[in-house]
Scaffold this active site. Structure first.
Site, PDB file in Angstrom:
ATOM      1  N   SER A 109       0.853  -1.182   0.000  1.00 55.39           N
ATOM      2  CA  SER A 109       0.000   0.000   0.000  1.00 55.39           C
ATOM      3  C   SER A 109       0.888   1.230   0.000  1.00 55.39           C
ATOM      4  O   SER A 109       1.907   1.283   0.675  1.00 55.39           O
ATOM      5  CB  SER A 109      -0.910   0.024   1.232  1.00 55.39           C
ATOM      6  N   ALA A 110       0.497   2.228  -0.750  1.00 58.51           N
ATOM      7  CA  ALA A 110       1.299   3.441  -0.825  1.00 58.51           C
ATOM      8  C   ALA A 110       1.370   4.147   0.515  1.00 58.51           C
ATOM      9  O   ALA A 110       2.341   4.834   0.818  1.00 58.51           O
ATOM     10  CB  ALA A 110       0.723   4.368  -1.892  1.00 58.51           C
ATOM     11  N   CYS A 111       0.329   3.970   1.331  1.00 54.92           N
ATOM     12  CA  CYS A 111       0.298   4.667   2.624  1.00 54.92           C
ATOM     13  C   CYS A 111       0.565   3.720   3.780  1.00 54.92           C
ATOM     14  O   CYS A 111       0.364   4.090   4.933  1.00 54.92           O
ATOM     15  CB  CYS A 111      -1.055   5.357   2.816  1.00 54.92           C
ATOM     16  N   GLY A 112       0.995   2.505   3.503  1.00 51.05           N
ATOM     17  CA  GLY A 112       1.225   1.549   4.577  1.00 51.05           C
ATOM     18  C   GLY A 112      -0.085   0.952   5.053  1.00 51.05           C
ATOM     19  O   GLY A 112      -1.122   1.061   4.400  1.00 51.05           O
ATOM     20  N   ILE A 113      -0.041   0.315   6.218  1.00 48.14           N
ATOM     21  CA  ILE A 113      -1.240  -0.307   6.789  1.00 48.14           C
ATOM     22  C   ILE A 113      -1.921   0.705   7.696  1.00 48.14           C
ATOM     23  O   ILE A 113      -1.387   1.069   8.744  1.00 48.14           O
ATOM     24  CB  ILE A 113      -0.869  -1.577   7.573  1.00 48.14           C
TER      25      ILE A 113
END
Length: 296
Positions: free
Chosen positions: A130-134
Protein backbone atom coordinates in the site's frame (compact mmCIF):
# COMPACT_ATOMS: atom_id res chain seq x y z
CA UNK A 1 9.84 -39.50 29.41
CA UNK A 2 9.23 -39.61 33.16
CA UNK A 3 10.14 -36.19 34.51
CA UNK A 4 9.39 -34.90 37.98
CA UNK A 5 8.06 -31.32 37.89
CA UNK A 6 10.60 -28.77 39.09
CA UNK A 7 9.55 -25.74 41.12
CA UNK A 8 8.45 -22.92 38.84
CA UNK A 9 10.15 -19.55 39.01
CA UNK A 10 8.17 -16.92 40.86
CA UNK A 11 6.99 -13.72 39.23
CA UNK A 12 9.33 -11.63 41.32
CA UNK A 13 13.04 -11.43 42.08
CA UNK A 14 14.89 -9.99 45.07
CA UNK A 15 17.62 -7.51 44.23
CA UNK A 16 20.04 -5.47 46.31
CA UNK A 17 19.65 -1.71 46.08
CA UNK A 18 20.78 1.54 47.63
CA UNK A 19 17.84 3.20 49.36
CA UNK A 20 17.71 6.94 49.89
CA UNK A 21 15.38 8.38 52.53
CA UNK A 22 15.89 12.07 53.05
CA UNK A 23 19.58 12.52 53.86
CA UNK A 24 20.11 8.84 54.72
CA UNK A 25 21.58 6.38 52.23
CA UNK A 26 21.98 2.68 52.94
CA UNK A 27 21.87 -0.82 51.48
CA UNK A 28 18.53 -2.59 51.22
CA UNK A 29 16.65 -5.21 49.25
CA UNK A 30 13.68 -4.78 46.92
CA UNK A 31 11.30 -7.13 45.09
CA UNK A 32 11.11 -6.46 41.34
CA UNK A 33 8.86 -8.04 38.72
CA UNK A 34 10.64 -10.81 36.83
CA UNK A 35 10.97 -10.29 33.07
CA UNK A 36 12.51 -12.91 30.78
CA UNK A 37 12.40 -13.81 27.10
CA UNK A 38 10.28 -16.77 25.97
CA UNK A 39 10.80 -18.57 22.66
CA UNK A 40 7.44 -19.61 21.21
CA UNK A 41 7.62 -22.41 18.67
CA UNK A 42 4.93 -24.12 16.60
CA UNK A 43 5.65 -27.60 15.25
CA UNK A 44 9.27 -27.14 16.41
CA UNK A 45 9.68 -24.03 14.24
CA UNK A 46 10.43 -20.62 15.84
CA UNK A 47 7.43 -18.32 15.69
CA UNK A 48 8.03 -15.44 18.13
CA UNK A 49 10.09 -14.23 21.06
CA UNK A 50 8.03 -12.77 23.89
CA UNK A 51 9.10 -10.80 26.94
CA UNK A 52 7.02 -12.05 29.82
CA UNK A 53 6.79 -12.85 33.52
CA UNK A 54 7.39 -16.62 33.93
CA UNK A 55 4.93 -18.92 35.64
CA UNK A 56 2.13 -19.26 33.09
CA UNK A 57 4.07 -19.92 29.89
CA UNK A 58 1.57 -22.50 28.62
CA UNK A 59 -1.42 -20.17 29.00
CA UNK A 60 0.52 -17.29 27.42
CA UNK A 61 1.47 -19.36 24.37
CA UNK A 62 -2.03 -20.77 23.85
CA UNK A 63 -3.69 -17.39 24.34
CA UNK A 64 -1.44 -15.73 21.79
CA UNK A 65 -1.98 -18.51 19.25
CA UNK A 66 -5.74 -18.25 19.75
CA UNK A 67 -5.77 -14.47 19.29
CA UNK A 68 -3.71 -14.83 16.11
CA UNK A 69 -6.08 -17.43 14.69
CA UNK A 70 -3.56 -20.28 14.77
CA UNK A 71 -5.52 -22.37 17.28
CA UNK A 72 -9.30 -22.17 17.56
CA UNK A 73 -9.99 -25.36 19.53
CA UNK A 74 -8.08 -27.54 21.96
CA UNK A 75 -8.51 -30.56 19.66
CA UNK A 76 -6.18 -28.91 17.14
CA UNK A 77 -3.22 -29.32 19.53
CA UNK A 78 -1.35 -32.66 19.56
CA UNK A 79 1.01 -31.84 22.46
CA UNK A 80 2.98 -29.05 24.11
CA UNK A 81 6.66 -29.25 25.09
CA UNK A 82 7.47 -27.01 28.03
CA UNK A 83 9.95 -26.64 30.87
CA UNK A 84 8.24 -27.27 34.23
CA UNK A 85 10.13 -24.32 35.74
CA UNK A 86 8.14 -21.93 33.56
CA UNK A 87 4.75 -23.25 34.58
CA UNK A 88 3.11 -23.11 38.02
CA UNK A 89 0.05 -25.19 37.11
CA UNK A 90 0.69 -28.46 35.29
CA UNK A 91 -2.80 -29.92 35.76
CA UNK A 92 -4.45 -29.73 32.34
CA UNK A 93 -6.03 -33.18 31.78
CA UNK A 94 -7.18 -32.35 28.26
CA UNK A 95 -3.65 -31.48 27.08
CA UNK A 96 -0.69 -33.76 26.47
CA UNK A 97 2.28 -32.02 28.11
CA UNK A 98 5.88 -33.01 27.38
CA UNK A 99 7.83 -31.81 30.42
CA UNK A 100 11.38 -31.09 29.32
CA UNK A 101 13.75 -29.49 31.88
CA UNK A 102 16.07 -28.50 29.02
CA UNK A 103 13.32 -26.47 27.33
CA UNK A 104 14.05 -23.49 29.59
CA UNK A 105 12.21 -20.34 28.44
CA UNK A 106 10.65 -22.25 25.55
CA UNK A 107 7.17 -23.48 24.62
CA UNK A 108 6.74 -25.70 21.57
CA UNK A 109 3.10 -26.18 20.56
CA UNK A 110 2.71 -29.14 18.22
CA UNK A 111 -0.39 -28.92 16.04
CA UNK A 112 -2.17 -31.74 14.26
CA UNK A 113 -1.93 -29.73 11.03
CA UNK A 114 0.90 -27.67 9.49
CA UNK A 115 1.07 -23.94 10.08
CA UNK A 116 -0.22 -21.94 7.06
CA UNK A 117 2.23 -19.88 5.04
CA UNK A 118 2.30 -16.10 5.33
CA UNK A 119 0.93 -13.98 8.14
CA UNK A 120 -1.04 -15.32 11.08
CA UNK A 121 -4.80 -15.19 11.55
CA UNK A 122 -6.52 -11.95 10.66
CA UNK A 123 -3.19 -10.44 9.56
CA UNK A 124 -3.26 -12.71 6.48
CA UNK A 125 -6.15 -10.56 5.22
CA UNK A 126 -4.11 -7.34 5.34
CA UNK A 127 -3.09 -5.84 1.99
CA UNK A 128 0.40 -6.94 0.96
CA UNK A 129 1.33 -3.50 -0.33
CA UNK A 130 0.00 0.00 0.00
CA UNK A 131 1.30 3.44 -0.82
CA UNK A 132 0.30 4.67 2.62
CA UNK A 133 1.23 1.55 4.58
CA UNK A 134 -1.24 -0.31 6.79
CA UNK A 135 -3.79 2.17 8.10
CA UNK A 136 -6.53 1.74 10.68
CA UNK A 137 -9.18 1.20 7.99
CA UNK A 138 -7.19 -1.69 6.49
CA UNK A 139 -6.72 -3.23 9.92
CA UNK A 140 -10.45 -3.11 10.67
CA UNK A 141 -11.38 -4.45 7.25
CA UNK A 142 -9.00 -7.39 7.65
CA UNK A 143 -10.28 -8.07 11.15
CA UNK A 144 -13.92 -8.01 10.02
CA UNK A 145 -13.21 -10.59 7.32
CA UNK A 146 -11.54 -12.94 9.78
CA UNK A 147 -13.21 -12.54 13.18
CA UNK A 148 -16.84 -13.14 14.16
CA UNK A 149 -18.65 -10.43 16.14
CA UNK A 150 -19.32 -10.96 19.85
CA UNK A 151 -22.78 -12.33 20.59
CA UNK A 152 -23.17 -12.02 24.38
CA UNK A 153 -26.41 -10.26 25.33
CA UNK A 154 -26.49 -10.34 29.14
CA UNK A 155 -26.89 -7.00 30.92
CA UNK A 156 -24.28 -6.19 33.57
CA UNK A 157 -25.56 -4.14 36.53
CA UNK A 158 -23.53 -0.97 36.88
CA UNK A 159 -22.98 -1.68 40.59
CA UNK A 160 -21.21 -4.89 39.66
CA UNK A 161 -19.10 -3.14 37.02
CA UNK A 162 -18.01 -0.57 39.58
CA UNK A 163 -16.61 -3.41 41.75
CA UNK A 164 -14.41 -4.92 39.02
CA UNK A 165 -11.26 -2.82 39.69
CA UNK A 166 -11.43 -3.61 43.41
CA UNK A 167 -11.77 -7.33 42.69
CA UNK A 168 -8.80 -7.15 40.30
CA UNK A 169 -6.57 -5.30 42.76
CA UNK A 170 -7.38 -7.76 45.55
CA UNK A 171 -6.01 -10.64 43.43
CA UNK A 172 -2.81 -8.97 42.20
CA UNK A 173 -0.44 -11.07 44.28
CA UNK A 174 2.86 -10.10 42.62
CA UNK A 175 1.90 -6.45 42.05
CA UNK A 176 1.31 -6.03 45.77
CA UNK A 177 4.97 -6.85 46.45
CA UNK A 178 6.62 -5.31 43.37
CA UNK A 179 4.31 -2.60 42.02
CA UNK A 180 5.54 -3.57 38.57
CA UNK A 181 2.99 -5.80 36.83
CA UNK A 182 -0.09 -5.34 34.69
CA UNK A 183 -3.13 -7.48 35.40
CA UNK A 184 -6.23 -8.72 33.64
CA UNK A 185 -9.24 -10.30 35.31
CA UNK A 186 -12.02 -12.44 33.89
CA UNK A 187 -15.42 -13.02 35.45
CA UNK A 188 -18.52 -14.78 34.12
CA UNK A 189 -21.89 -13.06 34.28
CA UNK A 190 -23.16 -15.66 36.76
CA UNK A 191 -19.89 -15.98 38.69
CA UNK A 192 -18.82 -14.45 41.98
CA UNK A 193 -15.04 -14.97 41.71
CA UNK A 194 -12.52 -13.52 39.28
CA UNK A 195 -9.67 -15.32 37.51
CA UNK A 196 -6.63 -13.02 37.36
CA UNK A 197 -3.37 -13.10 35.39
CA UNK A 198 -0.36 -10.83 35.90
CA UNK A 199 2.54 -9.99 33.60
CA UNK A 200 5.02 -7.26 32.74
CA UNK A 201 3.09 -6.92 29.47
CA UNK A 202 -0.58 -5.98 29.56
CA UNK A 203 -1.27 -7.94 26.36
CA UNK A 204 0.42 -10.98 27.91
CA UNK A 205 -1.92 -10.86 30.88
CA UNK A 206 -4.92 -11.08 28.53
CA UNK A 207 -3.30 -13.91 26.56
CA UNK A 208 -2.74 -15.84 29.81
CA UNK A 209 -6.42 -15.57 30.72
CA UNK A 210 -7.63 -16.70 27.30
CA UNK A 211 -4.98 -19.41 27.12
CA UNK A 212 -6.09 -20.90 30.42
CA UNK A 213 -9.69 -20.93 29.22
CA UNK A 214 -8.58 -22.68 26.03
CA UNK A 215 -6.52 -25.27 27.96
CA UNK A 216 -9.51 -25.97 30.22
CA UNK A 217 -11.97 -26.24 27.32
CA UNK A 218 -13.96 -23.16 28.39
CA UNK A 219 -13.98 -21.20 25.13
CA UNK A 220 -15.91 -19.28 23.94
CA UNK A 221 -16.17 -16.93 26.93
CA UNK A 222 -19.65 -15.71 25.98
CA UNK A 223 -21.28 -13.37 28.50
CA UNK A 224 -18.01 -12.82 30.38
CA UNK A 225 -16.38 -9.54 31.34
CA UNK A 226 -12.69 -8.65 31.37
CA UNK A 227 -11.08 -5.85 33.35
CA UNK A 228 -7.53 -4.63 32.68
CA UNK A 229 -5.27 -2.51 34.85
CA UNK A 230 -3.77 -0.46 32.02
CA UNK A 231 -4.78 1.35 28.87
CA UNK A 232 -7.25 -0.43 26.58
CA UNK A 233 -5.57 -0.55 23.18
CA UNK A 234 -6.51 -2.32 19.96
CA UNK A 235 -4.84 -5.61 20.89
CA UNK A 236 -6.65 -5.85 24.22
CA UNK A 237 -10.04 -5.53 22.52
CA UNK A 238 -9.11 -7.83 19.62
CA UNK A 239 -7.85 -10.61 21.91
CA UNK A 240 -10.94 -10.36 24.12
CA UNK A 241 -13.28 -10.37 21.13
CA UNK A 242 -11.54 -13.42 19.65
CA UNK A 243 -12.53 -15.25 22.85
CA UNK A 244 -16.09 -13.83 22.64
CA UNK A 245 -15.70 -11.69 25.78
CA UNK A 246 -18.66 -9.33 25.68
CA UNK A 247 -17.48 -6.54 28.00
CA UNK A 248 -13.99 -5.06 28.40
CA UNK A 249 -13.35 -2.51 31.13
CA UNK A 250 -10.21 -0.48 31.81
CA UNK A 251 -9.30 1.79 34.67
CA UNK A 252 -7.51 3.94 32.10
CA UNK A 253 -8.21 5.31 28.63
CA UNK A 254 -8.97 3.45 25.40
CA UNK A 255 -7.30 4.25 22.10
CA UNK A 256 -9.19 5.39 19.00
CA UNK A 257 -8.55 2.09 17.21
CA UNK A 258 -9.73 0.17 20.28
CA UNK A 259 -13.03 2.07 20.21
CA UNK A 260 -13.45 1.42 16.47
CA UNK A 261 -12.64 -2.26 16.95
CA UNK A 262 -15.11 -2.57 19.82
CA UNK A 263 -17.85 -0.98 17.70
CA UNK A 264 -17.03 -3.24 14.75
CA UNK A 265 -16.97 -6.49 16.75
CA UNK A 266 -19.80 -5.68 19.16
CA UNK A 267 -17.74 -5.41 22.36
CA UNK A 268 -18.93 -3.22 25.21
CA UNK A 269 -15.87 -1.06 25.91
CA UNK A 270 -15.62 0.85 29.19
CA UNK A 271 -12.84 3.25 30.12
CA UNK A 272 -11.83 5.33 33.14
CA UNK A 273 -13.54 2.85 35.47
CA UNK A 274 -12.73 4.44 38.81
CA UNK A 275 -14.89 4.51 41.91
CA UNK A 276 -18.47 4.94 40.80
CA UNK A 277 -17.84 6.52 37.42
CA UNK A 278 -16.89 5.33 33.96
CA UNK A 279 -17.21 6.11 30.25
CA UNK A 280 -18.96 3.63 27.95
CA UNK A 281 -17.58 3.85 24.40
CA UNK A 282 -19.53 1.11 22.60
CA UNK A 283 -22.51 -1.22 23.05
CA UNK A 284 -23.91 0.59 26.11
CA UNK A 285 -27.00 -1.65 25.98
CA UNK A 286 -25.11 -4.29 28.01
CA UNK A 287 -24.73 -1.88 30.94
CA UNK A 288 -27.61 -1.87 33.37
CA UNK A 289 -28.18 1.47 35.07
CA UNK A 290 -30.87 2.05 37.76
CA UNK A 291 -33.36 3.07 35.07
CA UNK A 292 -32.57 0.14 32.75
CA UNK A 293 -29.98 -0.50 30.02
CA UNK A 294 -27.95 2.55 29.00
CA UNK A 295 -29.14 3.99 25.71
CA UNK A 296 -26.69 4.31 22.83
Amino acid sequence: MDVQPAPSRTGQQRVQISRIQGNAVGPAFDEVAREEALQLMVNSQPLAILLRTPGSDLELALGLLHAEGVVARLAEIASVRIAPSGQRDLHFPQLELELDPEAENLVDVKLRAPLPDGGLGWQRALPSSSACGICGAATLEALQRFQDPVEGDFIWPIERIFRLPEMLAASQRVFSSTGGLHAAGLIAWDGSSMVVAEDVGRHNAVDKLVGRALAEGRLPLTNSAMVVSGRAGFEIVQKAAAAQVALVASISAPSSLAVQTAELLGVTLIGFLRGERCNVYSRPDRVGAPGGPVAG
